[in-house]
Write a protein that holds these residues in place. Structure first.
Motif, PDB file in Angstrom:
ATOM      1  N   ALA A 226      -0.701 -18.480   1.378  1.00  0.00           N
ATOM      2  CA  ALA A 226      -2.131 -18.754   1.538  1.00  0.00           C
ATOM      3  C   ALA A 226      -2.903 -17.450   1.717  1.00  0.00           C
ATOM      4  O   ALA A 226      -2.404 -16.505   2.326  1.00  0.00           O
ATOM      5  CB  ALA A 226      -2.363 -19.661   2.743  1.00  0.00           C
ATOM      6  N   PRO A 227      -4.116 -17.383   1.173  1.00  0.00           N
ATOM      7  CA  PRO A 227      -4.936 -16.175   1.353  1.00  0.00           C
ATOM      8  C   PRO A 227      -5.154 -15.866   2.829  1.00  0.00           C
ATOM      9  O   PRO A 227      -5.321 -16.766   3.651  1.00  0.00           O
ATOM     10  CB  PRO A 227      -6.256 -16.542   0.673  1.00  0.00           C
ATOM     11  CG  PRO A 227      -5.912 -17.634  -0.281  1.00  0.00           C
ATOM     12  CD  PRO A 227      -4.794 -18.395   0.367  1.00  0.00           C
ATOM     13  N   THR A 228      -5.134 -14.578   3.156  1.00  0.00           N
ATOM     14  CA  THR A 228      -5.310 -14.134   4.537  1.00  0.00           C
ATOM     15  C   THR A 228      -6.495 -13.195   4.626  1.00  0.00           C
ATOM     16  O   THR A 228      -7.182 -12.917   3.636  1.00  0.00           O
ATOM     17  CB  THR A 228      -4.055 -13.407   5.035  1.00  0.00           C
ATOM     18  OG1 THR A 228      -3.915 -12.172   4.303  1.00  0.00           O
ATOM     19  CG2 THR A 228      -2.806 -14.259   4.831  1.00  0.00           C
ATOM     20  N   ALA A 229      -6.729 -12.661   5.823  1.00  0.00           N
ATOM     21  CA  ALA A 229      -7.818 -11.698   6.018  1.00  0.00           C
ATOM     22  C   ALA A 229      -7.618 -10.455   5.158  1.00  0.00           C
ATOM     23  O   ALA A 229      -8.593  -9.782   4.785  1.00  0.00           O
ATOM     24  CB  ALA A 229      -7.917 -11.316   7.493  1.00  0.00           C
ATOM     25  N   ASP A 230      -6.363 -10.145   4.812  1.00  0.00           N
ATOM     26  CA  ASP A 230      -6.103  -8.979   3.966  1.00  0.00           C
ATOM     27  C   ASP A 230      -6.676  -9.148   2.565  1.00  0.00           C
ATOM     28  O   ASP A 230      -6.843  -8.165   1.839  1.00  0.00           O
ATOM     29  CB  ASP A 230      -4.596  -8.726   3.871  1.00  0.00           C
ATOM     30  CG  ASP A 230      -3.994  -8.266   5.187  1.00  0.00           C
ATOM     31  OD1 ASP A 230      -4.762  -7.738   6.027  1.00  0.00           O
ATOM     32  OD2 ASP A 230      -2.779  -8.435   5.389  1.00  0.00           O
ATOM     33  N   ASN A 231      -6.938 -10.395   2.167  1.00  0.00           N
ATOM     34  CA  ASN A 231      -7.494 -10.665   0.842  1.00  0.00           C
ATOM     35  C   ASN A 231      -9.020 -10.608   0.820  1.00  0.00           C
ATOM     36  O   ASN A 231      -9.637 -10.753  -0.232  1.00  0.00           O
ATOM     37  CB  ASN A 231      -7.039 -12.032   0.329  1.00  0.00           C
ATOM     38  CG  ASN A 231      -5.535 -12.145   0.221  1.00  0.00           C
ATOM     39  OD1 ASN A 231      -4.912 -12.974   0.895  1.00  0.00           O
ATOM     40  ND2 ASN A 231      -4.939 -11.304  -0.607  1.00  0.00           N
ATOM     41  N   ILE A 232      -9.642 -10.424   1.994  1.00  0.00           N
ATOM     42  CA  ILE A 232     -11.103 -10.310   2.061  1.00  0.00           C
ATOM     43  C   ILE A 232     -11.463  -8.849   1.819  1.00  0.00           C
ATOM     44  O   ILE A 232     -11.584  -8.049   2.757  1.00  0.00           O
ATOM     45  CB  ILE A 232     -11.652 -10.808   3.415  1.00  0.00           C
ATOM     46  CG1 ILE A 232     -11.186 -12.230   3.682  1.00  0.00           C
ATOM     47  CG2 ILE A 232     -13.172 -10.732   3.437  1.00  0.00           C
ATOM     48  CD1 ILE A 232     -11.698 -13.261   2.697  1.00  0.00           C
ATOM     49  N   LEU A 238     -14.323 -15.179  -1.704  1.00  0.00           N
ATOM     50  CA  LEU A 238     -14.935 -15.460  -0.407  1.00  0.00           C
ATOM     51  C   LEU A 238     -15.267 -16.946  -0.353  1.00  0.00           C
ATOM     52  O   LEU A 238     -16.062 -17.442  -1.147  1.00  0.00           O
ATOM     53  CB  LEU A 238     -16.211 -14.634  -0.215  1.00  0.00           C
ATOM     54  CG  LEU A 238     -17.002 -14.884   1.073  1.00  0.00           C
ATOM     55  CD1 LEU A 238     -16.167 -14.539   2.302  1.00  0.00           C
ATOM     56  CD2 LEU A 238     -18.309 -14.094   1.066  1.00  0.00           C
ATOM     57  N   GLY A 239     -14.627 -17.654   0.583  1.00  0.00           N
ATOM     58  CA  GLY A 239     -14.950 -19.048   0.818  1.00  0.00           C
ATOM     59  C   GLY A 239     -15.853 -19.180   2.035  1.00  0.00           C
ATOM     60  O   GLY A 239     -15.647 -18.512   3.048  1.00  0.00           O
ATOM     61  N   VAL A 240     -16.874 -20.027   1.922  1.00  0.00           N
ATOM     62  CA  VAL A 240     -17.792 -20.304   3.027  1.00  0.00           C
ATOM     63  C   VAL A 240     -17.762 -21.809   3.241  1.00  0.00           C
ATOM     64  O   VAL A 240     -18.134 -22.567   2.344  1.00  0.00           O
ATOM     65  CB  VAL A 240     -19.216 -19.827   2.694  1.00  0.00           C
ATOM     66  CG1 VAL A 240     -20.175 -20.186   3.817  1.00  0.00           C
ATOM     67  CG2 VAL A 240     -19.226 -18.321   2.450  1.00  0.00           C
ATOM     68  N   THR A 241     -17.298 -22.268   4.408  1.00  0.00           N
ATOM     69  CA  THR A 241     -17.029 -23.695   4.585  1.00  0.00           C
ATOM     70  C   THR A 241     -17.801 -24.309   5.740  1.00  0.00           C
ATOM     71  O   THR A 241     -18.034 -23.681   6.769  1.00  0.00           O
ATOM     72  CB  THR A 241     -15.523 -23.946   4.819  1.00  0.00           C
ATOM     73  OG1 THR A 241     -15.109 -23.307   6.026  1.00  0.00           O
ATOM     74  CG2 THR A 241     -14.693 -23.444   3.656  1.00  0.00           C
ATOM     75  N   TYR A 242     -18.190 -25.592   5.553  1.00  0.00           N
ATOM     76  CA  TYR A 242     -18.746 -26.415   6.622  1.00  0.00           C
ATOM     77  C   TYR A 242     -17.629 -26.968   7.505  1.00  0.00           C
ATOM     78  O   TYR A 242     -17.772 -27.121   8.703  1.00  0.00           O
ATOM     79  CB  TYR A 242     -19.446 -27.650   6.060  1.00  0.00           C
ATOM     80  CG  TYR A 242     -20.610 -27.456   5.153  1.00  0.00           C
ATOM     81  CD1 TYR A 242     -21.659 -26.626   5.506  1.00  0.00           C
ATOM     82  CD2 TYR A 242     -20.696 -28.156   3.950  1.00  0.00           C
ATOM     83  CE1 TYR A 242     -22.756 -26.497   4.681  1.00  0.00           C
ATOM     84  CE2 TYR A 242     -21.789 -28.037   3.126  1.00  0.00           C
ATOM     85  CZ  TYR A 242     -22.820 -27.206   3.491  1.00  0.00           C
ATOM     86  OH  TYR A 242     -23.899 -27.083   2.675  1.00  0.00           O
TER      87      TYR A 242
END
Length: 579
Positions: A226-232, A238-242
């Motif tokens: 799964a993508p982690t903070a290292d992928n930011i 960039l995912g922005v979620t409710y």
């Protein structure tokens, strides 16, 4: 609680970047940028002054076409629209190219935020606009100096252009001058929803909190890779979620820059909520989907939360890595026979609570029942929260039966209640919990008759046999409910006031109904909602309204029965004489 704003689609333009799910291609050889490898502090890009951007200038940038790693694209500046976005905010226009951009015909929804650099590595801005009528390699770029300033002003959907610019765009984009002259528009940011099927997302909205449009995507939060903070990183997803968990909702875009843990992206607003509490996630792009009608778009899986997006502004979204937002929990516990399933989601934006509750109920029914079958259901609800610093807890519930689809009947009351709570000032909801038991028997009770206790026996009432009461005494009744599996009786009594002596009245007997919160003017105070719940007549209850017209004025008495163990249908009218 404000409802998330849904933007309409305008004629033509540079559209705000949508992020759904996106596949990634290999990086084009021979091109390096400041973001190709992220230092612990991030890229900390230096802004390129917009006033120095010139037509014909070579640019390069980063975005994701598959997986999580950014790949490169190149381009050429076409020109700068002075005050093109807003007074003081110019719009940089550039024609972009890469293997993937060329393959799908142009920039795609999901590229919003993709950083665009000058030859010296300084950051010009973020891809944020595109032609709305279809695929085009021409992109509108939000200047990075304005993204750093994080202005909070309304973003225009459409940007007008003059004839000279229209001719330029027509030549570069391969479209007619008439089409080009319609202007620029933000790339759309449609709602991406993980855990909900397309058939549910495509329903025609019947409630104000239902999104007008949403797209199904995946949720890679629990995946081994799964993508982690290292992928930011700059150019990364960039995912922005409710909400996250069983029901994940949000939008995909691209990271523009990271510096000392502060992430900036999108280049345009998501919902322009200003200060907010979205969860920040990574994403795993599967591929870029061509679209013969509109712009191409990303297909991706959300990753787990890795930070908070706390600013949703005119020129983009931003927030810190590492710190995760807190949120309200939405829990659905559904039992059918020997099967029980618990659905749990965390909602970090109060505006999304009602729609998340609705999705959670529907999806849990779908998972447990594996169909949309007939049946009956009893629900119990608990909502906790606080008004200012004062906590509160609400308890209620209802019963449902449907000979065609129990899910369709049982999915609305709890989200409706959550929705109207959102209009109460200073109320924050901390948790929403729905517990339900579904059975296969969809049959209901029929309200067959009313009987009065008189002379030591129960006497059936009819149009020829009215109820006879005594002023100042108790009128004792019972209602007979019939069903092929067995009958039931429920008591109902009234204290008849002395002022009703000699009067004739009528007793109207009606069961409760589903969706009791569908009112033209629902309460806007917590006390009003508590009263609404106290007075609510469930579908397994009967409300009896007794009215007399005395010389001194109308006498109105209202009672409701205790809940039965089935939904009740039918109604009766009984004459009442007072001695």
């Amino acid at each position: 609680m404000r409802r998330p704003h849904v933007r309409g689609k305008a004629t033509v333009a540079l559209l705000t970047g949508l992020a759904l799910a996106v596949p990634t291609v290999a990086i084009e050889a021979g091109l390096t940028t400041p973001a190709s490898s992220a230092a612990p502090t991030g890229d900390c890009a230096v802004a390129y002054p917009t006033a120095e951007v010139t037509a014909g200038q070579a640019v390069h940038g980063l975005t994701v076409t598959q997986g999580t790693a950014p790949t490169a694209f190149t381009g050429e500046v076409l020109g700068v629209l002075k005050d093109g976005i807003l007074p003081g905010i110019d719009l940089v226009m550039a024609r972009l190219t890469s293997t993937e951009i060329d393959r799908v015909g142009g920039i795609w929804q999901g590229m919003s935020g993709s950083p665009v650099y000058a030859a010296d590595g300084r950051l010009i801005g973020a891809v944020a606009y595109g032609f709305s009528f279809g695929a085009s390699p021409v992109a509108g770029i939000t200047p990075f100096p304005q993204m750093q300033a994080a202005l909070n002003r309304g973003m225009p959907r459409t940007i007008s252009i003059g004839g000279k610019t229209a001719r330029l765009l027509a030549r570069q984009a391969g479209v007619s001058r008439t089409a080009a002259q319609q202007g620029f528009e933000q790339l759309p940011t449609p709602l991406a929803v993980g855990g909900v099927s397309a058939s549910i997302l495509n329903r025609k909205p019947t409630r104000p909190y239902q999104p007008k449009a949403a797209y199904p995507v995946g949720n890679a939060s629990a995946a081994p890779a799964a993508p982690t903070a290292d992928n930011i990183v700059a150019g990364g997803n960039l995912g922005v979620t409710y909400s996250t968990g069983d029901i994940t909702q949000g939008a995909f875009g691209t990271v523009t820059s990271v510096c000392n843990g502060l992430v900036r992206g999108f280049g345009h607003p998501f919902n322009l909520l200003g200060q907010t509490t979205y969860a920040m996630t990574g994403a795993d792009t599967l591929y870029i989907q061509e679209d013969p009608v509109g712009p191409p778009f990303t297909v991706a899986n959300f990753g787990p939360p890795v930070g908070t997006i706390n600013q949703d502004r005119t020129t983009g979204v931003s927030g810190p890595l590492g710190t995760l937002p807190t949120g309200a929990t939405v829990t659905s516990i559904l039992t059918h026979g020997a099967t029980t399933r618990i659905s749990s989601s965390t909602v970090t934006v109060q505006e999304a609570l009602a729609q998340t509750t609705n999705y959670a109920l529907v999806v849990n029914h779908q998972r447990v029942l594996d169909a949309f079958p007939p049946g009956a259901e009893q629900q119990a609800w608990t909502i906790t929260g606080h008004q200012g610093a004062t906590p509160f807890t609400l308890h209620a519930g209802n019963r449902y039966a449907d000979a065609n689809d129990i899910t369709g009947m049982a999915q609305w009351d709890l989200p409706d209640l959550v929705w109207i709570l959102g209009f109460v000032p200073d109320v924050t909801i901390d948790s929403v919990r729905g517990t339900a038991v579904v059975t296969d028997d969809a049959s209901v009770f029929q309200l067959a008759r009313a009987e009065q206790w008189t002379g030591g026996a129960w006497v059936k009432l009819s149009k020829d046999t009215p109820a006879r009461a005594k002023a100042g005494k108790t009128l004792r009744l019972r209602l007979v409910l019939t069903n092929t599996a067995g009958n039931a009786v429920v008591p109902l009594s009234y204290e008849i006031p002395k002022s009703a002596v000699g009067q004739r009245g009528k007793l109207f007997l009606n069961p409760g109904f589903s969706f009791p919160f569908e009112q033209d003017a629902p309460p806007t105070t917590l006390a009003g909602i508590k009263k609404l719940l106290r007075n609510m007549v469930r579908t397994d209850q009967v409300r009896g309204d007794l009215s007399f017209f005395a010389p001194t004025g109308s006498i109105d008495l209202s009672k409701k029965t205790a809940p039965a163990d089935r939904v009740i249908s039918g109604s009766l009218r009984v004459k009442v004489f007072v001695q």
